[in-house]
Design an enzyme around this catalytic site. Structure first.
Site, PDB file in Angstrom:
ATOM      1  CE  LYS A  11       0.959   1.363   4.347  1.00  0.00           C
ATOM      2  NZ  LYS A  11       1.734   2.549   4.644  1.00  0.00           N
ATOM      3  N   PRO A  98       9.675  -4.558  -0.106  1.00  0.00           N
ATOM      4  CG  PRO A  98      10.929  -2.833  -1.024  1.00  0.00           C
ATOM      5  CD  PRO A  98       9.591  -3.486  -1.102  1.00  0.00           C
ATOM      6  N   GLY A 102       7.682   1.369   4.598  1.00  0.00           N
ATOM      7  CA  GLY A 102       6.493   2.226   4.546  1.00  0.00           C
ATOM      8  C   GLY A 102       5.441   1.691   3.589  1.00  0.00           C
ATOM      9  CB  ALA A 104       1.660  -1.973   4.959  1.00  0.00           C
ATOM     10  N   GLY A 105       4.529  -4.225   4.200  1.00  0.00           N
ATOM     11  CA  GLY A 105       4.778  -5.593   3.738  1.00  0.00           C
ATOM     12  C   GLY A 105       4.470  -6.638   4.804  1.00  0.00           C
ATOM     13  CB  SER A 107       0.279  -5.043   7.407  1.00  0.00           C
ATOM     14  OG  SER A 107       0.824  -4.305   8.465  1.00  0.00           O
ATOM     15  CB  ALA A 108       1.111  -7.257   2.606  1.00  0.00           C
ATOM     16  CG  ASP A 140      -0.722  -0.220   7.977  1.00  0.00           C
ATOM     17  OD1 ASP A 140      -1.548   0.666   8.280  1.00  0.00           O
ATOM     18  OD2 ASP A 140       0.491   0.012   7.803  1.00  0.00           O
TER      19      ASP A 140
HETATM   20  P1  ATP Z   1       4.145   0.001   8.157  1.00  0.00           P
HETATM   21  O1  ATP Z   1       4.142   0.962   7.032  1.00  0.00           O
HETATM   22  O2  ATP Z   1       2.942  -0.888   8.245  1.00  0.00           O
HETATM   23  O3  ATP Z   1       4.540   0.562   9.481  1.00  0.00           O
HETATM   24  P2  ATP Z   1       6.556  -1.016   7.036  1.00  0.00           P
HETATM   25  O4  ATP Z   1       6.149  -1.270   5.629  1.00  0.00           O
HETATM   26  O5  ATP Z   1       7.375   0.190   7.278  1.00  0.00           O
HETATM   27  O6  ATP Z   1       5.284  -1.060   7.928  1.00  0.00           O
HETATM   28  P3  ATP Z   1       7.119  -3.814   7.410  1.00  0.00           P
HETATM   29  O7  ATP Z   1       7.815  -4.309   6.176  1.00  0.00           O
HETATM   30  O8  ATP Z   1       5.713  -4.189   7.568  1.00  0.00           O
HETATM   31  O9  ATP Z   1       7.342  -2.241   7.566  1.00  0.00           O
HETATM   32  O10 ATP Z   1       8.003  -4.338   8.668  1.00  0.00           O
HETATM   33  C1  ATP Z   1       7.956  -3.744   9.924  1.00  0.00           C
HETATM   34  C2  ATP Z   1       8.679  -4.668  10.914  1.00  0.00           C
HETATM   35  O11 ATP Z   1       7.905  -5.857  11.064  1.00  0.00           O
HETATM   36  C3  ATP Z   1      10.041  -5.132  10.416  1.00  0.00           C
HETATM   37  O12 ATP Z   1      11.043  -4.396  11.035  1.00  0.00           O
HETATM   38  C4  ATP Z   1      10.105  -6.619  10.775  1.00  0.00           C
HETATM   39  O13 ATP Z   1      11.005  -6.859  11.827  1.00  0.00           O
HETATM   40  C5  ATP Z   1       8.719  -7.002  11.247  1.00  0.00           C
HETATM   41  N1  ATP Z   1       8.100  -8.125  10.463  1.00  0.00           N
HETATM   42  C6  ATP Z   1       7.419  -9.151  10.984  1.00  0.00           C
HETATM   43  N2  ATP Z   1       6.941  -9.948  10.016  1.00  0.00           N
HETATM   44  C7  ATP Z   1       7.311  -9.427   8.850  1.00  0.00           C
HETATM   45  C8  ATP Z   1       7.079  -9.824   7.493  1.00  0.00           C
HETATM   46  N3  ATP Z   1       6.372 -10.902   7.157  1.00  0.00           N
HETATM   47  N4  ATP Z   1       7.594  -9.024   6.532  1.00  0.00           N
HETATM   48  C9  ATP Z   1       8.283  -7.889   6.865  1.00  0.00           C
HETATM   49  N5  ATP Z   1       8.523  -7.515   8.121  1.00  0.00           N
HETATM   50  C10 ATP Z   1       8.041  -8.251   9.125  1.00  0.00           C
END
Ligand code: ATP
Length: 307
Positions: A11, A98, A102, A104-105, A107-108, A140
């Site tokens: 997202k 990645p 940012g 939400a991987g 959460s996905a 998310d």
């Molecule tokens: P958001 O925007 O929702 O705050 P983000 O996109 O910045 O999230 P994510 O990739 O969702 O960040 O990862 C956030 C943290 O979640 C990472 O530092 C990681 O340690 C942890 N994590 C747990 N499970 C996963 C997963 N399946 N994929 C990625 N990170 C994960």
């Protein structure tokens, strides 16, 4: 039980308004989520004990085992179903989103695991019931189930589908390394305190909603907004260069996605997105750039392979 594979989108936030910090430390948000065509794929199969294997983008740094949000999603669904036996699964995550970007991987992947286990176990929970389990996992996660374009309120988990016309062409510019979401919020609070404030109530942008209804990217571009952007840029000053470069190359809008550090650039067309991606990469302002389209559909089963 045959393995089930689910595809789930990343997202971007077209609006991210962060209200004042509450007494419990959280912030009330008003956000406009937009799912884009950068997908992780999650396969679940029955196993003797729950385990997670991650391949692809950032695989070495994504936590394995219980710390992975996907494993927590499988446990949460099993608990919701009062499923005691045969609830262990092997979860395989093929990452293209990645980590800590940012987008939400995590959460996905949690949302994908909920949809996959619901199917694998023949549990038959409705989308609304799955969204309830998702809300308990993170703010998310419900949107990754829904996809499309939607307004999120509360901590982002209270969703309403948005009336949005058309297809939007984006370039996502990735940065080297991630940003921690709690650290970005803390920096946002610090920057606000230094200016003698605490932020104002988060309100949905009627201008953005009208632009989305028009389906015109030239109307949407100037309405993109992100209250976390100053904090992300102060933690990563190089993002300013990337945002400026994107605007110079004709992006209709340039914004940090969520808590960053990925930058999202809105292009006028698919061809413009191609040029923009090449120019941003050539200018050396990002680690890499991909073209994506939005809105994309939420988490959905793509294959139930023969066992
Ligand atoms: P958001 O925007 O929702 O705050 P983000 O996109 O910045 O999230 P994510 O990739 O969702 O960040 O990862 C956030 C943290 O979640 C990472 O530092 C990681 O340690 C942890 N994590 C747990 N499970 C996963 C997963 N399946 N994929 C990625 N990170 C994960």
């Amino acid at each position: 039980m045959t393995p089930v594979t689910v595809r789930v989108p990343a997202k971007v936030n077209l609006q991210l308004s962060v209200g004042p910090q509450r007494d419990d430390g959280y912030h009330d948000l008003v956000t406009v989520f937009h799912a884009v065509s950068l997908f992780d794929e999650v396969t679940v199969r029955p196993a003797d004990r729950t385990s997670v294997r991650v391949t692809g983008q950032d695989a070495a740094s994504v936590p394995a085992g219980r710390a992975n949000l996907a494993a927590r999603a499988a446990s949460a669904l099993a608990a919701r179903l009062h499923r005691r036996s045969k609830s262990a699964v092997h979860i395989e995550i093929r990452k293209r989103i990645p980590m800590a970007a940012g987008l939400a991987g995590g959460s996905a992947d949690a949302a994908a695991t909920l949809v996959a286990c619901n199917d694998l176990w023949g549990a038959g929970l409705s989308p609304a019931e799955l969204r309830e389990v998702a809300a308990g996992l993170g703010s998310d996660v419900p949107f990754a189930l829904l996809g499309g374009t939607a307004v999120g309120q509360g901590r982002g988990e209270r969703l309403t589908a948005a009336l949005a016309a058309g297809t939007y062409h984006w370039v996502l510019a990735f940065a080297a390394g991630g940003l921690s979401t709690p650290e970005v919020y803390a920096t946002c609070d610090r920057l606000r305190a230094a200016r003698g404030g605490n932020g104002t109530e988060a309100i949905l942008s009627t201008e953005l909603m009208a632009a989305l209804r028009s389906g015109d990217p030239a109307a949407v571009g100037p309405q993109l907004s992100n209250d976390l952007q100053p904090a992300a840029v102060s933690l990563r000053p190089g993002l300013r260069r990337a945002l400026d470069a994107g605007r110079e190359f004709g992006a209709l809008g340039a914004i940090v996605s969520g808590s960053g550090p990925t930058c999202a650039f809105l292009a006028a067309s698919a061809g413009h997105a191609r040029e923009l991606a090449v120019s941003l990469t050539g200018a050396g302002v990002c680690r890499g750039a991909v073209r994506v389209r939005g809105p994309a559909a939420g988490a959905a089963v793509v294959a139930a392979e023969p066992g």
